[in-house]
Design a protein around this motif. Structure first.
Motif, PDB file in Angstrom:
ATOM      1  N   VAL A  42      91.153 -19.005  41.680  1.00 50.92           N
ATOM      2  CA  VAL A  42      91.343 -19.361  43.085  1.00 50.92           C
ATOM      3  C   VAL A  42      92.709 -20.050  43.158  1.00 50.92           C
ATOM      4  O   VAL A  42      92.885 -21.113  42.578  1.00 50.92           O
ATOM      5  CB  VAL A  42      90.238 -20.296  43.592  1.00 50.92           C
ATOM      6  N   THR A  45      93.555 -25.422  45.785  1.00 52.79           N
ATOM      7  CA  THR A  45      92.801 -26.570  45.300  1.00 52.79           C
ATOM      8  C   THR A  45      91.338 -26.484  45.726  1.00 52.79           C
ATOM      9  O   THR A  45      91.007 -25.774  46.676  1.00 52.79           O
ATOM     10  CB  THR A  45      93.412 -27.878  45.833  1.00 52.79           C
ATOM     11  N   PRO A  46      90.442 -27.201  45.038  1.00 52.71           N
ATOM     12  CA  PRO A  46      89.018 -27.193  45.404  1.00 52.71           C
ATOM     13  C   PRO A  46      88.794 -27.635  46.842  1.00 52.71           C
ATOM     14  O   PRO A  46      89.518 -28.474  47.374  1.00 52.71           O
ATOM     15  CB  PRO A  46      88.406 -28.185  44.414  1.00 52.71           C
ATOM     16  N   GLN A  48      88.979 -25.722  49.616  1.00 52.20           N
ATOM     17  CA  GLN A  48      89.508 -24.818  50.623  1.00 52.20           C
ATOM     18  C   GLN A  48      88.617 -23.574  50.740  1.00 52.20           C
ATOM     19  O   GLN A  48      87.734 -23.349  49.925  1.00 52.20           O
ATOM     20  CB  GLN A  48      90.950 -24.445  50.296  1.00 52.20           C
ATOM     21  N   ASP A  51      88.015 -21.322  47.707  1.00 49.15           N
ATOM     22  CA  ASP A  51      87.226 -21.999  46.688  1.00 49.15           C
ATOM     23  C   ASP A  51      85.752 -22.028  47.083  1.00 49.15           C
ATOM     24  O   ASP A  51      84.871 -21.773  46.259  1.00 49.15           O
ATOM     25  CB  ASP A  51      87.754 -23.426  46.495  1.00 49.15           C
ATOM     26  N   ARG A  55      82.483 -20.108  45.146  1.00 46.75           N
ATOM     27  CA  ARG A  55      81.268 -20.794  44.710  1.00 46.75           C
ATOM     28  C   ARG A  55      80.018 -20.190  45.343  1.00 46.75           C
ATOM     29  O   ARG A  55      78.964 -20.121  44.716  1.00 46.75           O
ATOM     30  CB  ARG A  55      81.374 -22.293  45.015  1.00 46.75           C
ATOM     31  N   VAL A  71      85.046 -20.499  37.911  1.00 46.58           N
ATOM     32  CA  VAL A  71      86.005 -20.647  39.006  1.00 46.58           C
ATOM     33  C   VAL A  71      87.149 -21.510  38.500  1.00 46.58           C
ATOM     34  O   VAL A  71      86.959 -22.668  38.146  1.00 46.58           O
ATOM     35  CB  VAL A  71      85.361 -21.293  40.243  1.00 46.58           C
ATOM     36  N   ASN A  73      90.599 -23.098  39.458  1.00 47.37           N
ATOM     37  CA  ASN A  73      91.517 -23.456  40.533  1.00 47.37           C
ATOM     38  C   ASN A  73      92.930 -23.650  39.984  1.00 47.37           C
ATOM     39  O   ASN A  73      93.179 -24.552  39.190  1.00 47.37           O
ATOM     40  CB  ASN A  73      91.065 -24.740  41.234  1.00 47.37           C
TER      41      ASN A  73
END
Length: 329
Positions: A42, A45-46, A48, A51, A55, A71, A73
Motif C-alpha cells: 500500500v 500510510t496506515p 488511508q 490501507d 485490510r 499489508v 505500507n
C-alpha cells in the motif's frame, strides 16, 4: 514502513500448507498458487482509503488461499515510492500493489521519471471507486455549487479552495471543475488533508473537494455542507445531494479508484486466479456492507477492463495537469 500479517495463525498456516495441494478452493490453482504468504504493498500510510481496503480484503483472501496476506505500507512521494518498489518486485504474483488514481494516473503525468510505467504493470482488478464531494463550511453563504461558481466568476481568485497537496486527486478534481466552468478559485495546497479541513472549518478557505470517507464525519457533525458529488450518479450515503452534472455541468465525472496491479510479466493464470478470488470476496454481503459503510463503490472489473481504464485515466488527468500548468512541488 509498517507490516501486518492478516488472516491465519502460525499453526493454521502449517496445517494449510500441509493440506493445500489437496484443496481446490473452488478452482484449480495455477502452479499451486499461492504456496506462501502474499504481500500487498500500500503506497500510503496506515489509515488511508487504500490501507483500509487492503485490510478489508485481507482476512477473506487469506482464508480463501490458506496463506497469510501481508499489508506493507510504503508511503511517500505521493505514492510513487511504494509503487516503484512493487514494480521492481519479482513477477511471481507474491507481491501486489494496491494502486490508486494518484500514483497510477496523476503522478506519471507530474514526474518526468516516477520509476515505473503504469501501462507496463499487470492489471488485475479495479476493485472499488470512491466518490468525491464538494464541500463548504456550514456557515458558508453558498448553498449550491452554482452559487459558489457564480461568486468565483464575479470575483476571480478571490475565493480559495484547499487540497492535500499539489497533484493530489482533490487538487485535480477541483481543477477539472474550474476548467469545465471557467471559474477562477485560488488553490491552497497543504501537506495532507487534515490541516486543510482545519482551515476550511475555521473559515480560512471557502471550499474543498475530498473523498466521502474524508468528508462524511465533518458533514455528520454539522461542520461542513455538501454542495455536490463528483460521480455520474448520486451516492447512497448522500441521496439528496446532486451530482455535479445535475447542477448543469454535463458529463462531469471524477471518481477516485483503488485497484490491484502486479509487476510486469505475471503469469496470466495467476493474474486470473487473483481476479476470480477477489470477485468472490467482493460478492460477500459482509464485505459489501463494510465497503458501503466506507463510502466505496464496488467495481470488480476484469484485468482487461482495468488495463483500458488505467490508460484512459492517464490521458484524462494528463490533460487536466497540462491545461492547469501544474508542476510537482
Amino acid at each position: 514502513m509498517q507490516r501486518r500479517f492478516l488472516g491465519l495463525s502460525v499453526p493454521a498456516l502449517v496445517l494449510a500448507a500441509a493440506f493445500a495441494p489437496a484443496c481446490s478452493w473452488g478452482q484449480a490453482r495455477p502452479a499451486g498458487y499461492p504456496t506462501k504468504p502474499v504481500t500487498i504493498i500500500v503506497p500510503f500510510t496506515p489509515g488511508q482509503s487504500g490501507d483500509v481496503l487492503a485490510r478489508v480484503l485481507g482476512d477473506p483472501l487469506a482464508k480463501r488461499w490458506g496463506q497469510s496476506l501481508v499489508v506493507d505500507n510504503k508511503g511517500g512521494a505521493g505514492g510513487t515510492l511504494g509503487s516503484r518498489a512493487a514494480a521492481a518486485a519479482p513477477a511471481d504474483g507474491y507481491t501486489l500493489l494496491l494502486g490508486s488514481s494518484g500514483p497510477l494516473a496523476s503522478a506519471p503525468n507530474l514526474y518526468a521519471n516516477p520509476g515505473y510505467n503504469p501501462r507496463e504493470l499487470t492489471p488485475i482488478m479495479n476493485v472499488a471507486g470512491v466518490a468525491q464531494a464538494f464541500v463548504v463550511p456550514a456557515n458558508s453563504p453558498y448553498k449550491t455549487l452554482a452559487e459558489l461558481l457564480a461568486a468565483a466568476k464575479a470575483s476571480p481568485n478571490l475565493l480559495s479552495y484547499g487540497s492535500g497537496g499539489v497533484g493530489s486527486f482533490q487538487h485535480l478534481t477541483f481543477e477539472l471543475l474550474k476548467q469545465r466552468t471557467g471559474a477562477q478559485i485560488k488553490h491552497i495546497p497543504y501537506r495532507g488533508s487534515g490541516p486543510a479541513y482545519t482551515d476550511l472549518i475555521g473559515g480560512q478557505l471557502n471550499a474543498m473537494v475530498d473523498s466521502l470517507p474524508g468528508v462524511l464525519p465533518h458533514v455528520q457533525s454539522g461542520k461542513l455542507r455538501v454542495l455536490a458529488v463528483s460521480t455520474s450518479r448520486r451516492v447512497p450515503q448522500l441521496p439528496d445531494v446532486p451530482t455535479v452534472a445535475e447542477t448543469g455541468i454535463a458529463g462531469f465525472d471524477a471518481l477516485g479508484w483503488l485497484g490491484i496491479v502486479a509487476p510486469k510479466g505475471v503469469d496470466p493464470a495467476v493474474r486470473d486466479r487473483i481476479n476470480a478470488d477477489l470477485k468472490a470476496v467482493l460478492a460477500d454481503e459482509a464485505v459489501k456492507a463494510r465497503l458501503d459503510g466506507l463510502g466505496m463503490i464496488v467495481i470488480a472489473s476484469s484485468p482487461a477492463e482495468f488495463g483500458k481504464f488505467i490508460d484512459s485515466e492517464l490521458s484524462k488527468w494528463g490533460s487536466v495537469i497540462k491545461a492547469a500548468g501544474i508542476q510537482p512541488e
